[in-house]
Design an enzyme around this catalytic site. Structure first.
Site, PDB file in Angstrom:
ATOM      1  N   CYS A  11      -0.145  -5.524  -3.527  1.00  0.00           N
ATOM      2  CA  CYS A  11       0.128  -4.970  -4.760  1.00  0.00           C
ATOM      3  C   CYS A  11       1.685  -5.143  -4.564  1.00  0.00           C
ATOM      4  O   CYS A  11       2.241  -5.641  -3.930  1.00  0.00           O
ATOM      5  CB  CYS A  11      -0.109  -3.309  -4.670  1.00  0.00           C
ATOM      6  SG  CYS A  11       0.672  -2.315  -3.489  1.00  0.00           S
ATOM      7  N   CYS A  14       3.667  -3.553  -1.894  1.00  0.00           N
ATOM      8  CA  CYS A  14       3.591  -4.249  -0.658  1.00  0.00           C
ATOM      9  C   CYS A  14       4.450  -5.497  -0.651  1.00  0.00           C
ATOM     10  O   CYS A  14       5.063  -5.967   0.409  1.00  0.00           O
ATOM     11  CB  CYS A  14       1.797  -4.776  -0.570  1.00  0.00           C
ATOM     12  SG  CYS A  14       0.770  -3.282  -0.287  1.00  0.00           S
TER      13      CYS A  14
END
Length: 76
Positions: A11, A14
């Protein structure tokens, strides 16, 4: 050298976490080995339920949300 694992499914948070860790390590001249772990069963082995999670030298130090620069510095 610090061994750092960023746990998450890829994501935006991240990716931002990986980038921030790289930036802070570079600014502080600290050698790091960053591994991204995106496999959910592997992430769950660490007991992390909220991503991104960060593991430094085998210890979970963060879970959920992007860590701030001060916190990252404390890991290095």
């Amino acid at each position: 050298m610090k061994d750092i694992k960023v746990l998450g499914t890829g994501c935006a948070n991240c990716r931002t976490t990986v980038k921030l860790i790289e930036e802070v390590a570079s600014e502080r001249n600290v050698a790091v080995n960053i591994t991204k772990i995106e496999d959910l069963p592997e992430i769950m082995k660490y007991g992390v339920m909220s991503t991104p999670g960060v593991v430094v030298d085998g210890k979970v130090v963060h879970a959920g949300g992007v860590p701030d620069r001060t916190r990252i510095e404390s890991w290095l």
